[in-house]
Design an enzyme around this catalytic site. Structure first.
Site, PDB file in Angstrom:
ATOM      1  N   TYR A 159       0.838  -1.191   0.000  1.00 35.37           N
ATOM      2  CA  TYR A 159       0.000   0.000   0.000  1.00 35.37           C
ATOM      3  C   TYR A 159       0.876   1.245   0.000  1.00 35.37           C
ATOM      4  CZ  TYR A 159      -3.337   3.457   1.870  1.00 35.37           C
ATOM      5  OH  TYR A 159      -4.112   4.571   2.080  1.00 35.37           O
ATOM      6  N   CYS A 160       0.592   2.175  -0.936  1.00 35.82           N
ATOM      7  CA  CYS A 160       1.303   3.445  -1.013  1.00 35.82           C
ATOM      8  C   CYS A 160       2.805   3.199  -1.173  1.00 35.82           C
ATOM      9  CB  CYS A 160       0.969   4.297   0.207  1.00 35.82           C
ATOM     10  SG  CYS A 160       1.596   5.998   0.128  1.00 35.82           S
ATOM     11  N   LEU A 161       3.653   3.787  -0.337  1.00 35.50           N
ATOM     12  CA  LEU A 161       5.089   3.570  -0.458  1.00 35.50           C
ATOM     13  C   LEU A 161       5.461   2.114  -0.255  1.00 35.50           C
ATOM     14  CD1 LEU A 161       6.668   6.641   1.366  1.00 35.50           C
ATOM     15  CD2 LEU A 161       6.220   6.304  -1.052  1.00 35.50           C
TER      16      LEU A 161
END
Length: 587
Positions: free
Chosen positions: A311-313
């Site tokens: 998720y995300c980074l």
């Protein structure tokens, strides 16, 4: 810090003098940074100069803009003398009084100024980055000067003050005092009625910490079904915030929902770094975050292939790991790692050429200033990171909140998502510098130049099927930027576009009202489809995207079910949510 440009002062007196001067300049920059709100004055000056010089050398455009300003002023006068109400879709001006005199002319003037400046900052010949900066900064000033921030001149504030005989202003003063106390590390005078504490109200899905290293803890959740899918699910969250965004309250916990569907779920909980972690780099996050924990899952699950999700980074990091594992020769110690059955990237960028609002203020000068700020303490504080997000979205996160808290006297309605958002983490200096430079400034991952263990990786080496999620209102990872992974990988790729934003679009549990998503799968060999035309062939579905993902995970596994896995007693270190999630350092 950009270690690639650090001079070696050990053997050369001239280099030693250069290093000493650089260190002194760095301290000066860090000390002066608060005067500029953490923004590089050089970047701001360059953007303004680019705009001013192009405006000065385009007299026809300047004359057109001047005429436009004059016409807008005349229209505002006409509006003040009884013109039609202005656009009512702006959430700042929803109160009915904004459509009446004397407030309607103010709304008209505000919108006219916003349109004029959007036009005035788009001059031919300016660099794209400077255009984005000047447009963004003009919008910031206009948002600050908006009549929506007019205090007692705001019609809703006037009405509330009359109704409550000034009680809202008293409550606003108390809200301001509590905000100041929280900033000083003191308990608020009026604590919220509902607390959201990890392990008590949130992050309560039963599980055990089964592995720990200096940078992460690995949580295995207890099964809720008698049998489970053979392939476990391994989730890598972003290290900017605490992991329990994916394990909030029981009704909207992604990990709990996956466990209820019969998956063995593992998730990382990142260590909150301090001064001693200043030299941790992205390679440490890759090896101690993804690879070491993947090896632990392999031992616990007998080498079963793993569905990996980021998720995300965390998704960016996972894509790097997947590319490194897929290249010829893999990674050092790769023989001990279980194979990946699939890769899921949730609101995660892999191409940073067009990063949206997050890239507006990121350039060489700004990154150098951030490095100087981090050099003093060895990390970027959670408060600094939260301030950056608030600055990028000041209309919603600063001005609107101040209006409701200070003038209307409304306390924030507590929620699990807001509590998680306030539970910030730090970022080590070297890691954050590498991330900004390698991803944002150099775009090394998309261009096949990102090094892992001394060798560059290419996302094109990934052969596992991919499930990629973008969110429509995402200001952190714009969905069209996320979509660019179609040009970087050749295998099967299922892309989902869901409504809402970066957090709410991912935390979108079944049963959540007004949720919908669209799905389209690209098979190997299919032609390129640009994001603007992607929806033409996408299947629109009502409701949460979670069931779509769960069905995809099942379809891309072996189809076998095995007896539910419980954490082996000898591997259990403590109960979930573990110890790292409670690390909270004063900034």
């Amino acid at each position: 810090m950009d270690t690639t440009s650090t001079p070696d002062a050990s053997t050369d007196p001239e280099q030693a003098a250069r290093a000493a001067a650089q260190a002194l300049d760095s301290r000066f920059h860090a000390a002066a940074a608060p005067l500029w709100g953490g923004l590089s004055p050089i970047s701001l000056a360059l953007a303004f100069t680019d705009w001013a010089l192009h405006l000065a050398t385009q007299p026809a455009q300047a004359a057109r803009l001047a005429a436009g300003a004059q016409q807008a002023a005349l229209q505002c006068w006409g509006q003040a003398l009884g013109g039609a109400p202005d656009d009512t879709r702006d959430p700042r001006f929803r109160h009915p009084a904004w459509q009446q005199w004397p407030w309607a002319p103010m709304v008209h003037a505000q919108h006219a100024a916003e349109r004029w400046w959007a036009d005035a900052t788009a001059l031919r010949g300016m660099t794209a980055h400077h255009q984005e900066m000047t447009r963004f900064l003009a919008r910031q000033w206009l948002d600050m000067l908006s009549p929506a921030n007019a205090g007692l001149a705001h019609p809703e504030v006037l009405q509330r003050t009359a109704e409550r005989l000034g009680g809202n202003l008293v409550d606003g003063a108390l809200n301001a005092l509590d905000a100041w106390r929280r900033d000083q590390g003191l308990a608020p005078l009026r604590p919220p009625a509902q607390a959201y504490r990890p392990g008590v109200e949130v992050a309560v899905t039963p599980g055990r910490v089964v592995h720990r290293n200096a940078l992460s803890e690995l949580i295995q959740y207890l099964p809720l079904t008698a049998n489970v899918q053979a392939e476990p699910v391994f989730i890598v969250p972003s290290w900017i915030m605490k992991y329990y965004i994916l394990d909030l309250s029981p009704h909207n916990s992604m990990v709990r929902w996956l466990v209820e569907q019969g998956h063995t779920v593992y998730i990382l909980s990142w260590h909150n770094p301090d001064e001693s972690d200043a030299l941790l780099g992205l390679e440490d996050y890759l090896e101690q975050g993804v690879l070491d924990n993947l090896a632990a899952i392999g031992r616990l699950c007998g080498g079963q292939p793993v569905h990996a999700a980021g998720y995300c980074l965390g998704g960016t990091l996972l894509s790097i790991a997947a590319a490194a594992l897929a290249r010829p020769g893999g990674v050092a110690g790769g023989a001990a790692l279980p194979p990946l059955a699939s890769v899921s990237l949730l609101a995660a960028e892999t191409d940073f050429a067009e990063p949206g609002e997050m890239g507006v203020l990121i350039d060489e000068s700004q990154v150098a200033l951030i490095e100087d700020m981090m050099a003093e303490r060895g990390f970027l504080s959670g408060r600094q990171m939260a301030g950056s997000f608030a600055y990028l979205h000041s209309r919603e996160l600063v001005w609107s909140q101040r209006l409701r808290a200070l003038w209307l006297g409304e306390a924030d309605a507590p929620s699990d998502l807001m509590a998680w958002n306030a539970d910030t983490t730090r970022m080590p200096a070297v890691m954050h510098s590498e991330y900004l430079r390698r991803c944002y400034l150099r775009n090394e991952l998309a261009e096949g130049r990102y090094p892992v263990q001394g060798r560059p990786v290419s996302l094109g080496d990934i052969r596992q099927p991919l499930f990629v999620v973008g969110t429509e209102q995402d200001h952190v990872s714009p969905w069209k930027s996320v979509y660019k992974i179609h040009r970087l990988v050749d295998g099967e790729l299922s892309f989902v576009l869901t409504n809402a934003g970066h957090n709410a679009g991912i935390v979108s549990e079944p049963g959540h009202p007004r949720r919908h998503h669209a799905l389209r799968t690209r098979a190997p060999g299919d032609p390129w489809v640009d994001p603007e035309h992607w929806a033409d062939g996408a299947e629109r579905r009502e409701g949460s995207w979670w069931p779509t993902w769960q069905a995809w995970l099942t379809a891309h596994g072996s189809g076998r079910r095995v007896k539910a896995r419980t954490p082996p007693v000898e591997s259990v270190l403590c109960d979930a949510p573990g110890t790292y999630v409670h690390e909270c350092h004063a900034d």
